[in-house]
Design a protein around this motif. Structure first.
Motif, mmCIF file in Angstrom:
data_model
loop_
_atom_site.group_PDB
_atom_site.id
_atom_site.type_symbol
_atom_site.label_atom_id
_atom_site.label_comp_id
_atom_site.label_asym_id
_atom_site.label_seq_id
_atom_site.Cartn_x
_atom_site.Cartn_y
_atom_site.Cartn_z
ATOM 1 N N ASP A 53 4.965 10.939 30.279
ATOM 2 C CA ASP A 53 5.293 12.373 30.234
ATOM 3 C C ASP A 53 5.254 13.274 31.566
ATOM 4 O O ASP A 53 6.494 13.867 31.737
ATOM 5 C CB ASP A 53 4.577 13.274 29.216
ATOM 6 N N TYR A 54 4.491 13.156 32.463
ATOM 7 C CA TYR A 54 4.454 13.828 33.335
ATOM 8 C C TYR A 54 4.841 12.915 34.825
ATOM 9 O O TYR A 54 5.344 13.509 35.855
ATOM 10 C CB TYR A 54 3.323 14.511 33.745
ATOM 11 N N GLY A 55 4.851 11.640 34.726
ATOM 12 C CA GLY A 55 5.280 10.735 35.753
ATOM 13 C C GLY A 55 6.783 11.234 36.229
ATOM 14 O O GLY A 55 6.760 11.298 37.641
ATOM 15 N N PRO A 56 7.708 11.211 35.657
ATOM 16 C CA PRO A 56 9.080 11.324 36.189
ATOM 17 C C PRO A 56 9.072 12.823 36.856
ATOM 18 O O PRO A 56 9.714 12.691 37.841
ATOM 19 C CB PRO A 56 9.996 11.498 34.778
ATOM 20 N N GLY A 57 8.480 13.864 36.401
ATOM 21 C CA GLY A 57 8.404 14.981 36.943
ATOM 22 C C GLY A 57 7.693 15.008 38.422
ATOM 23 O O GLY A 57 8.274 15.758 39.416
ATOM 24 N N ILE A 58 6.633 14.288 38.509
ATOM 25 C CA ILE A 58 6.164 13.974 39.611
ATOM 26 C C ILE A 58 7.123 13.354 40.685
ATOM 27 O O ILE A 58 7.072 13.603 41.859
ATOM 28 C CB ILE A 58 4.750 13.170 39.453
ATOM 29 N N ALA A 191 10.552 7.263 27.805
ATOM 30 C CA ALA A 191 9.946 8.430 26.946
ATOM 31 C C ALA A 191 10.940 8.436 25.822
ATOM 32 O O ALA A 191 12.244 8.184 25.944
ATOM 33 C CB ALA A 191 10.315 9.367 27.911
ATOM 34 N N PRO A 192 10.302 8.822 24.623
ATOM 35 C CA PRO A 192 11.209 8.551 23.567
ATOM 36 C C PRO A 192 12.058 10.121 23.194
ATOM 37 O O PRO A 192 11.840 10.886 22.601
ATOM 38 C CB PRO A 192 10.006 8.731 22.342
ATOM 39 N N GLY B 174 17.022 19.609 24.530
ATOM 40 C CA GLY B 174 17.586 18.615 23.922
ATOM 41 C C GLY B 174 19.035 18.585 23.626
ATOM 42 O O GLY B 174 19.596 19.212 24.397
ATOM 43 N N ALA B 175 19.480 17.568 22.840
ATOM 44 C CA ALA B 175 20.846 17.498 22.909
ATOM 45 C C ALA B 175 21.282 18.453 22.210
ATOM 46 O O ALA B 175 22.614 18.801 22.659
ATOM 47 C CB ALA B 175 20.998 16.179 21.960
#
Lengths: 225, 236, 245
Positions: A53-58, A191-192, B174-175
């Motif tokens: 969840d926060y990895g991409p933001g970092i 991420a879903p 969201g989409a």
């Protein structure tokens, strides 16, 4: 046309030579980025289950900040002996000089990003499922940062408080890049989200193309006003 | 444009703005019905949307002025473009402040939180930040032609930037784009209040921007006088 | 008083530069032709550097204009950029590159042909064969000046604009500079320098005196011209104004 390409190459090669010789930027940017990753690790890793969840933001915060730090250093060299003007007074189109500087920043930031992102992936245990999307978003995002950042750091070369002014001016313009980049990075680590990575990548490409044109066109007019 | 002209236009705009604003306030409080769920707090919406629309319009004008500043060489045209640029930016920042205060006030009543990253509010925040950056450049990047040119460049770049920001924040959550503000304006009383408010805020914006631009041209005239004085020094 | 009939010359028309509420230069007009050595003199703050800056294109005038002419034809901005060489206080050299690398870079930028031959020649001419491969940052000011002149040679500039080039030069250095400028002028280069030194003014073929931004004297160089010029400057009065003597 070929003259322009040769001049582009000359400026790029000149900057590369200076950077390799002095290694200033390497140290400051690399050190800064790595420290930032450590700080984020200590700030967020108390809950290691949700790194997706926060990895991409970092990743993107680190990228944005290191790109900005690199920008300031880039034009310090040109300011020293008035050298930016030594190029602008030559029979070179201003756009060529700009393109070479922006490309230099891009290549450099990407090299730095490779190291810091690798660190983040390791520390935060991110599984990169879609490597193409992951790398693509970083490349396209960095390109946008290089274009916008180079334009304004050239203009602010001699300004007071340029270290504060540069982020103030570039961050609002770069917000779409961060939004899009985080989306694609998140999707690529699984991420879903119900999103289309391709659409966001096209968004980034569109940003780069439009701002590529705008910055190259504006640079000459702005620097000579 | 002589001084007489300027005064008349300025006065006319101010009077028109005042009258329309009074009419709009009347419509808001006495013509438009009270909204069911939100009560009287809903009425802030009328000013809020008008301000947001005008902020975007002000940005467009600022960008046009910036483009003119960079493109033309004639000093008088550049001076005028510069005056319009700073005027629209300052008014734009004020409008932005209004949007960013009325928005949360409305949101608190409507959704229970002061701030949500709702697309249009977020876009307004970004435009506000762009205006702030423009003014910061004018203040710190040099008060000469060069500094003004950098700010002008930012205002031009702001146009595609706003376009991309708009797209990005719409799809951020969201989409499906979250459209929140539409609906509820089917009642004629509300429609009247809405459009009168938009007109009123527009006239107020125009009046303020006009006055600010006039002040700027007067400042330019003072500089020109000092310059003329300087020119005459040393003449026998 | 010399004009751009043959070779490359400069025409300045009513150059005016405004900074804030002051005129830094006002209504400066003159013509100078190939082979002339023009000394621009004046007290500190008279506008010498600004004039050179405007002539080079580094700054744009607020009123008036500059043009570069070749045999009576006005050159386009790009053509002008090819032939004008500017040497400001800053020297326009990359401190972390060697002199040789600087010259090679600018040669490439200016599209100079036969750079492989011209660069060593220039390095010899400026007297830096032993120090050409050290970073410019490590050179003394005098050697840096020489390298900066080398840049003008390599790019093949036909107009040399030099802002107080003798600053930081010792006696042999000044002699070398005088000889170099003289040789350049003989080859048809139009040389314009901002200067404080009487010796340089005497060596010039033309003297332009600036006072508080105005061109107050435009006379031939040599001992007489120098005397008149320094009288005007020291007198601090706007004596003979404009016009060729």
């Amino acid at each position: 046309m070929t003259a322009g390409l040769r001049q582009f190459g000359a400026v790029l090669a000149k900057d590369a030579r200076i950077e390799f010789r002095t290694r200033d930027i390497v140290y400051t940017m690399a050190l800064f980025s790595i420290l930032l990753v450590f700080v984020f690790a200590f700030a967020f890793l108390s809950d290691p289950s949700r790194t997706r969840d926060y990895g991409p933001g970092i990743v993107w915060v680190t990228l944005l900040f290191s790109a900005t730090v690199g920008q300031n250093r880039l034009f310090d060299r040109e300011r020293e002996n008035g050298c930016l003007w030594s190029m602008l007074l030559a029979p070179v189109p201003a756009g060529v000089v700009f393109a070479a500087k922006a490309t230099g920043h891009f290549l450099f930031t990407v090299a730095m990003a490779a190291v810091t992102v690798a660190l983040i992936v390791v520390f935060f245990d991110l599984r990169v499922l879609d490597v193409g999307g992951f790398v693509g978003s970083l490349l396209l995002g960095t390109a946008g940062m290089s274009l916008v950042g180079t334009l304004f750091s050239a203009m602010l070369m001699n300004a007071r408080m340029k270290e504060v002014l540069l982020p103030l001016v570039t961050f609002p313009v770069l917000v779409p890049v961060v939004i899009a980049g985080v989306k694609v990075t998140a999707l690529s680590v699984g991420a879903p989200l119900q999103e289309d990575a391709g659409a966001w990548l096209r968004f980034l490409l569109g940003f780069d193309m439009i701002f590529g044109a705008v910055t190259v066109l504006l640079f000459g007019r702005m620097i000579r006003s | 444009m002589g001084r007489g002209w300027t005064r008349w236009i300025g006065a006319a705009l101010a009077v028109a703005a005042l009258v329309t604003m009074l009419a709009a306030l009347y419509a808001i409080f006495f013509v438009a019905p009270l909204e069911m769920t939100m009560g009287i707090a809903q009425k802030i919406f009328y000013i809020h949307v008008g301000s947001a629309m005008n902020m975007l319009l002000a940005f467009g004008v600022c960008a046009l002025a910036g483009a003119t500043f960079l493109a033309v060489r004639a000093p008088r045209a550049r001076a005028m473009a510069d005056a319009i640029g700073v005027a629209t930016a300052e008014v734009g920042v004020t409008l932005g402040a209004i949007v960013l205060v009325t928005g949360p006030l409305w949101a608190r009543k409507a959704w229970g939180t002061w701030w949500t990253w709702e697309p249009r509010l977020t876009l307004s925040l970004m435009v506000f930040l762009l205006f702030l950056a423009y003014l910061a450049l004018r203040a710190f990047a040099g008060s000469d032609r060069f500094g003004r040119g950098v700010a002008a460049g930012l205002s031009i770049m702001g146009i595609p930037a706003i376009y991309f920001i708009h797209f990005a924040v719409e799809r951020w959550g969201g989409a499906h784009p979250q459209v929140v503000y539409k609906g509820g304006l089917t009642v004629p009383g509300m429609k009247l209040a809405f459009w009168l408010s938009v007109l009123a805020v527009s006239l107020v914006t125009a009046a303020l921007a006009y006055q600010r631009a006039v002040i700027e041209t007067q400042r330019q005239a003072i500089d020109a006088l000092f310059l003329e004085l300087d020119r005459r020094e040393g003449l026998p | 008083m010399g004009g751009p009939e043959h070779g490359i010359g400069l025409v300045a028309e009513r150059l005016t530069r405004i900074i804030g509420r002051r005129h830094v230069l006002r209504d400066v007009s003159f013509r100078a032709g190939a082979g002339e050595v023009v000394a621009i003199v004046g007290r500190n703050g008279a506008g010498k550097s600004t004039l050179l800056s405007l002539l080079s294109g580094r700054q744009s005038p607020d009123r008036g204009g500059v043009r570069v002419e070749s045999d009576g034809r006005v050159l386009s901005p790009r053509e002008s950029a090819t032939v004008v060489g500017f040497l400001p206080h800053d020297l326009f050299l990359y401190p972390d590159l060697t002199a040789r690398e600087n010259l090679a870079f600018f040669a490439s930028l200016y599209g100079v042909r036969h750079a492989d031959e011209r660069i060593p020649l220039a390095i010899d001419a400026i007297g830096l064969p032993r120090d050409a491969d050290r970073p410019v940052r490590t050179l003394s000011r005098g050697m840096q000046q020489r390298a900066a002149i080398g840049r003008l040679m390599v790019i093949g500039a036909r107009v040399w604009l030099l802002d107080e080039p003798t600053t930081g030069l010792d006696e042999p250095g000044r002699a070398w500079l005088a000889a170099t400028l003289d040789a350049a002028a003989r080859r048809g280069v139009l040389v314009a320098t901002a200067s404080h030194y009487r010796a340089e003014v005497e060596a010039a073929t033309r003297v332009l005196v600036l006072d508080a931004g105005r061109l107050v004297l435009d006379v031939a160089g040599g001992a007489d011209g120098a005397t008149r010029a320094f009288e005007v400057i020291e007198g601090g009065i706007v004596a003979a104004r404009g016009g060729a003597a």
